[in-house]
Design a protein around this motif. Sequence first.
Motif, PDB file in Angstrom:
ATOM      1  N   GLU A 396       0.565  -0.884   0.096  1.00 23.93           N
ATOM      2  CA  GLU A 396       0.203   0.206  -0.064  1.00 23.93           C
ATOM      3  C   GLU A 396       1.151   1.640  -0.226  1.00 23.93           C
ATOM      4  OE1 GLU A 396      -3.791   1.984  -0.228  1.00 23.93           O
ATOM      5  OE2 GLU A 396      -3.322  -0.310  -0.220  1.00 23.93           O
ATOM      6  N   ALA A 397       2.006   0.848   0.982  1.00 27.22           N
ATOM      7  CA  ALA A 397       2.707   2.532   0.962  1.00 27.22           C
ATOM      8  C   ALA A 397       3.879   2.242  -0.406  1.00 27.22           C
ATOM      9  CB  ALA A 397       3.738   2.138   1.676  1.00 27.22           C
ATOM     10  N   VAL A 398       4.324   1.232  -1.014  1.00 33.46           N
ATOM     11  CA  VAL A 398       5.444   1.574  -1.888  1.00 33.46           C
ATOM     12  C   VAL A 398       5.142   0.489  -3.188  1.00 33.46           C
ATOM     13  CG1 VAL A 398       7.284   1.255  -0.159  1.00 33.46           C
ATOM     14  CG2 VAL A 398       6.864  -0.717  -1.224  1.00 33.46           C
ATOM     15  N   GLY A 399       3.877   0.269  -3.290  1.00 36.83           N
ATOM     16  CA  GLY A 399       3.447  -0.119  -4.631  1.00 36.83           C
ATOM     17  C   GLY A 399       4.034  -1.422  -4.686  1.00 36.83           C
ATOM     18  N   ALA A 400       3.129  -2.224  -4.991  1.00 33.77           N
ATOM     19  CA  ALA A 400       3.210  -3.557  -5.091  1.00 33.77           C
ATOM     20  C   ALA A 400       4.759  -4.391  -6.410  1.00 33.77           C
ATOM     21  CB  ALA A 400       1.493  -4.462  -6.560  1.00 33.77           C
ATOM     22  N   ARG A 401       4.682  -3.275  -6.567  1.00 35.01           N
ATOM     23  CA  ARG A 401       5.815  -3.874  -8.102  1.00 35.01           C
ATOM     24  C   ARG A 401       7.176  -3.626  -6.840  1.00 35.01           C
ATOM     25  NH1 ARG A 401       5.971  -5.264 -12.457  1.00 35.01           N
ATOM     26  NH2 ARG A 401       4.293  -3.808 -13.933  1.00 35.01           N
ATOM     27  N   GLY A 402       7.695  -2.297  -5.926  1.00 39.23           N
ATOM     28  CA  GLY A 402       8.215  -2.555  -5.153  1.00 39.23           C
ATOM     29  C   GLY A 402       8.558  -3.362  -3.289  1.00 39.23           C
ATOM     30  N   ALA A 403       7.427  -3.351  -3.391  1.00 37.03           N
ATOM     31  CA  ALA A 403       7.266  -4.581  -2.358  1.00 37.03           C
ATOM     32  C   ALA A 403       7.910  -6.097  -2.847  1.00 37.03           C
ATOM     33  CB  ALA A 403       5.411  -4.504  -1.154  1.00 37.03           C
ATOM     34  N   THR A 404       7.451  -6.352  -3.359  1.00 38.41           N
ATOM     35  CA  THR A 404       7.719  -7.227  -3.812  1.00 38.41           C
ATOM     36  C   THR A 404       9.029  -7.851  -4.559  1.00 38.41           C
ATOM     37  OG1 THR A 404       5.633  -7.950  -5.165  1.00 38.41           O
ATOM     38  CG2 THR A 404       7.226  -9.449  -5.992  1.00 38.41           C
ATOM     39  N   VAL A 405       9.695  -7.151  -5.148  1.00 37.09           N
ATOM     40  CA  VAL A 405      11.432  -6.562  -5.818  1.00 37.09           C
ATOM     41  C   VAL A 405      12.173  -6.796  -4.398  1.00 37.09           C
ATOM     42  CG1 VAL A 405      13.183  -5.632  -6.468  1.00 37.09           C
ATOM     43  CG2 VAL A 405      10.954  -5.519  -8.054  1.00 37.09           C
ATOM     44  N   GLY A 406      11.534  -5.848  -3.171  1.00 39.94           N
ATOM     45  CA  GLY A 406      12.399  -5.986  -2.615  1.00 39.94           C
ATOM     46  C   GLY A 406      12.877  -7.015  -0.958  1.00 39.94           C
ATOM     47  N   GLY A 407      11.767  -7.237  -0.878  1.00 31.19           N
ATOM     48  CA  GLY A 407      11.172  -8.944  -0.150  1.00 31.19           C
ATOM     49  C   GLY A 407      11.879  -9.806  -0.724  1.00 31.19           C
ATOM     50  N   GLY A 408      11.947 -10.467  -2.248  1.00 34.90           N
ATOM     51  CA  GLY A 408      12.263 -10.960  -2.596  1.00 34.90           C
ATOM     52  C   GLY A 408      14.064 -10.278  -2.529  1.00 34.90           C
ATOM     53  N   LEU A 409      14.167  -9.946  -2.156  1.00 35.19           N
ATOM     54  CA  LEU A 409      16.075  -9.375  -2.611  1.00 35.19           C
ATOM     55  C   LEU A 409      16.260  -9.231  -0.884  1.00 35.19           C
ATOM     56  CD1 LEU A 409      16.339  -6.400  -4.816  1.00 35.19           C
ATOM     57  CD2 LEU A 409      17.257  -8.373  -4.920  1.00 35.19           C
ATOM     58  N   LEU A 410      15.424  -8.917   0.133  1.00 33.84           N
ATOM     59  CA  LEU A 410      15.583  -9.334   1.440  1.00 33.84           C
ATOM     60  C   LEU A 410      16.039 -10.842   2.242  1.00 33.84           C
ATOM     61  CD1 LEU A 410      13.514  -6.493   2.948  1.00 33.84           C
ATOM     62  CD2 LEU A 410      16.011  -6.600   2.997  1.00 33.84           C
ATOM     63  N   VAL A 411      15.508 -11.407   1.482  1.00 31.69           N
ATOM     64  CA  VAL A 411      15.353 -12.919   1.372  1.00 31.69           C
ATOM     65  C   VAL A 411      17.197 -13.575   1.027  1.00 31.69           C
ATOM     66  CG1 VAL A 411      14.796 -15.337   0.626  1.00 31.69           C
ATOM     67  CG2 VAL A 411      12.974 -13.951   1.122  1.00 31.69           C
ATOM     68  N   VAL A 412      17.711 -12.794   0.313  1.00 29.29           N
ATOM     69  CA  VAL A 412      18.810 -13.344  -0.290  1.00 29.29           C
ATOM     70  C   VAL A 412      19.478 -12.764   0.518  1.00 29.29           C
ATOM     71  CG1 VAL A 412      20.293 -13.203  -2.124  1.00 29.29           C
ATOM     72  CG2 VAL A 412      18.030 -13.995  -2.726  1.00 29.29           C
ATOM     73  N   VAL A 413      19.299 -11.454   0.693  1.00 22.21           N
ATOM     74  CA  VAL A 413      20.502 -11.664   2.198  1.00 22.21           C
ATOM     75  C   VAL A 413      19.837 -11.813   2.821  1.00 22.21           C
ATOM     76  CG1 VAL A 413      21.198  -9.794   3.515  1.00 22.21           C
ATOM     77  CG2 VAL A 413      20.332  -8.667   1.140  1.00 22.21           C
ATOM     78  N   ALA A 414      18.849 -12.118   3.652  1.00 18.30           N
ATOM     79  CA  ALA A 414      18.482 -12.789   5.207  1.00 18.30           C
ATOM     80  C   ALA A 414      19.390 -13.796   5.018  1.00 18.30           C
ATOM     81  CB  ALA A 414      17.214 -13.300   4.779  1.00 18.30           C
ATOM     82  N   VAL A 415      19.428 -15.142   3.963  1.00 20.68           N
ATOM     83  CA  VAL A 415      19.726 -16.344   4.432  1.00 20.68           C
ATOM     84  C   VAL A 415      21.380 -16.072   3.786  1.00 20.68           C
ATOM     85  CG1 VAL A 415      19.519 -16.731   1.893  1.00 20.68           C
ATOM     86  CG2 VAL A 415      19.408 -19.183   3.596  1.00 20.68           C
ATOM     87  N   VAL A 416      21.965 -15.412   3.007  1.00 18.47           N
ATOM     88  CA  VAL A 416      23.093 -15.291   2.822  1.00 18.47           C
ATOM     89  C   VAL A 416      23.751 -15.005   4.608  1.00 18.47           C
ATOM     90  CG1 VAL A 416      25.263 -14.181   2.388  1.00 18.47           C
ATOM     91  CG2 VAL A 416      23.424 -14.977   0.638  1.00 18.47           C
ATOM     92  N   LEU A 417      23.486 -14.521   5.060  1.00 19.40           N
ATOM     93  CA  LEU A 417      23.931 -13.639   6.588  1.00 19.40           C
ATOM     94  C   LEU A 417      23.073 -15.360   7.560  1.00 19.40           C
ATOM     95  CD1 LEU A 417      22.219 -10.239   7.492  1.00 19.40           C
ATOM     96  CD2 LEU A 417      24.397 -11.206   7.281  1.00 19.40           C
ATOM     97  N   LEU A 418      22.345 -16.163   7.157  1.00 21.68           N
ATOM     98  CA  LEU A 418      21.931 -17.225   8.126  1.00 21.68           C
ATOM     99  C   LEU A 418      23.420 -18.530   8.040  1.00 21.68           C
ATOM    100  CD1 LEU A 418      18.397 -17.674   7.760  1.00 21.68           C
ATOM    101  CD2 LEU A 418      19.794 -17.092   9.815  1.00 21.68           C
ATOM    102  N   ALA A 419      24.249 -18.473   6.469  1.00 19.91           N
ATOM    103  CA  ALA A 419      24.952 -19.107   6.288  1.00 19.91           C
ATOM    104  C   ALA A 419      26.020 -18.749   6.664  1.00 19.91           C
ATOM    105  CB  ALA A 419      24.905 -19.265   4.735  1.00 19.91           C
ATOM    106  N   PHE A 420      26.497 -17.274   6.554  1.00 22.65           N
ATOM    107  CA  PHE A 420      27.398 -16.751   7.490  1.00 22.65           C
ATOM    108  C   PHE A 420      27.823 -17.025   9.370  1.00 22.65           C
ATOM    109  CE2 PHE A 420      29.570 -12.767   9.105  1.00 22.65           C
ATOM    110  CZ  PHE A 420      31.370 -13.306   8.089  1.00 22.65           C
ATOM    111  N   VAL A 421      26.416 -16.238   9.437  1.00 23.16           N
ATOM    112  CA  VAL A 421      26.523 -16.110  10.688  1.00 23.16           C
ATOM    113  C   VAL A 421      26.352 -17.913  11.190  1.00 23.16           C
ATOM    114  CG1 VAL A 421      25.236 -16.342  13.131  1.00 23.16           C
ATOM    115  CG2 VAL A 421      25.558 -14.714  11.294  1.00 23.16           C
ATOM    116  N   VAL A 422      26.143 -18.551  10.595  1.00 25.73           N
ATOM    117  CA  VAL A 422      26.265 -20.300  11.204  1.00 25.73           C
ATOM    118  C   VAL A 422      26.554 -21.066  10.479  1.00 25.73           C
ATOM    119  CG1 VAL A 422      24.750 -21.934  12.224  1.00 25.73           C
ATOM    120  CG2 VAL A 422      24.349 -19.323  12.970  1.00 25.73           C
ATOM    121  N   PRO A 423      28.165 -21.650   9.909  1.00 25.81           N
ATOM    122  CA  PRO A 423      28.733 -21.927   9.129  1.00 25.81           C
ATOM    123  C   PRO A 423      28.515 -23.380   9.350  1.00 25.81           C
ATOM    124  CG  PRO A 423      30.394 -21.253  10.648  1.00 25.81           C
ATOM    125  CD  PRO A 423      29.428 -20.344  10.951  1.00 25.81           C
ATOM    126  N   ALA A 424      28.129 -24.068  10.246  1.00 24.89           N
ATOM    127  CA  ALA A 424      27.645 -25.574  10.216  1.00 24.89           C
ATOM    128  C   ALA A 424      26.377 -25.765   9.490  1.00 24.89           C
ATOM    129  CB  ALA A 424      27.756 -25.955  11.488  1.00 24.89           C
TER     130      ALA A 424
END
Length: 436
Positions: A396-424
């Motif tokens: 509602e605030a940034v538009g459907a495209r902006g929310a979808t693109v931003g959410g997808g990229l945040l997923v990538v950042v989050a999972v890379v950080l998880l792999a970095f923080v817990v290398p096991a």
Amino acid sequence: MVDSAHQPTESTEDEPPGPALVPAQRRRRFTVDTTPLRIKPFRRLWSSTVVTAIGSQLTAVAVPLQIYDDTGSSALVGVAGAVALVPLVVFALWGGAIADLRDRRTLLLFSNAGIAVTSFLFWAQAALGMHSVAVLFVLLAFQQALFGINAPTRTASVARLVPEAQLPAATALTSTVAQFGQILGPLLAGALAPVLGISTLYLVDTLALVITLWAVWKLPPLPPLKTAARRAGLKDVFDGFRYLWPRKLLLVSFVADIAAMVLGMPRALFPEMADTYFGGDAALGVLYAALPVGALLCGVFSGLYSHIRRHGVMVVLSVAAWGLAVAGLGLAHSLWLAALMLALAGAADMISMVFRGVILQSEATDEMRGRMQGVFTVVVAGGPRLADLLHGTVGEAVGARGATVGGGLLVVVAVVLLAFVVPAFWRYVPVAAKRE
């Protein structure tokens, strides 16, 4: 972790040994690996899942359709989602604890029978023309409470029925059936409802559930392995969280799925995207169908999963692929490209689901496996609902495209950080694969 629970409780059917199996083994490297279906108890559990996966979707479509037909209110349809979520969360956590402390076969019989009775009552109120939203909400709450007990019990039983080395194939078979139900069930509901009426959908689901009771009845007893059967209390539920917290491999697998679903599931934006970018209601059906279609197609090639050792790597890469595909959806300017991105996302989700499920089955001890599956059920069911709220608000605030693109990229950042923080987690290889 390996325990005696990984040994099948009933012998497999006889198969010709030696070279006669070689062609089949080669085919299974690429197509669906049906090896676990040779084990009679697993085949019975799986066959019951086939029927309920389709039948449950008939009721899942019929309830909101009846609410809207009776009231004309989309808001009440939305309230039904909250009515379903609360008992599902509560009873998935409690049901997981019960599954660790009672015979799982008995619990499956009880919950399956209860769901069948609830579906029959859904049929009765529709056939009698009650037109009561309150009655629908009460029945829906009871149904989801019973499902919350059934789901972790059913999934936790798999590792007691197949050897550990067959867990990837068994998990893929179960997940593929679930995706198949999500496609065929709504299609059947859409075709049957205008012709036979909503009440018929409930009745078909009831009959399907009654049929599955025989398959569950034929399962072997599945009592606790290391503790005497007893009642589950609140302490047992909290014991599950205390068990989970120091086990980083299990914890990361749950957090990875939460990140993928909450940050990267733009389902709430599909109506706006269909109407604004892709041409209306027909496009909406395509967007909803593309995810399970991609997952189902990926399940067809699940034979590859049994030959992959680096399960942690597969989870990280598949979650990242999900995020990138969702971002691609936000950038798509044609319906076919949007459908392709969603199909790729569905395939990535299937891979992630399989390997997260195998990690859970392998690393959780049998006396805690039900509780971990309860948490898994809450994550799978609750994540997309939180995503609906988040994406609807941000969209509602940034538009459907902006929310979808931003959410997808945040997923990538989050999972890379998880792999970095817990290398096991990135390096994780199950014990069964290490022995090969």
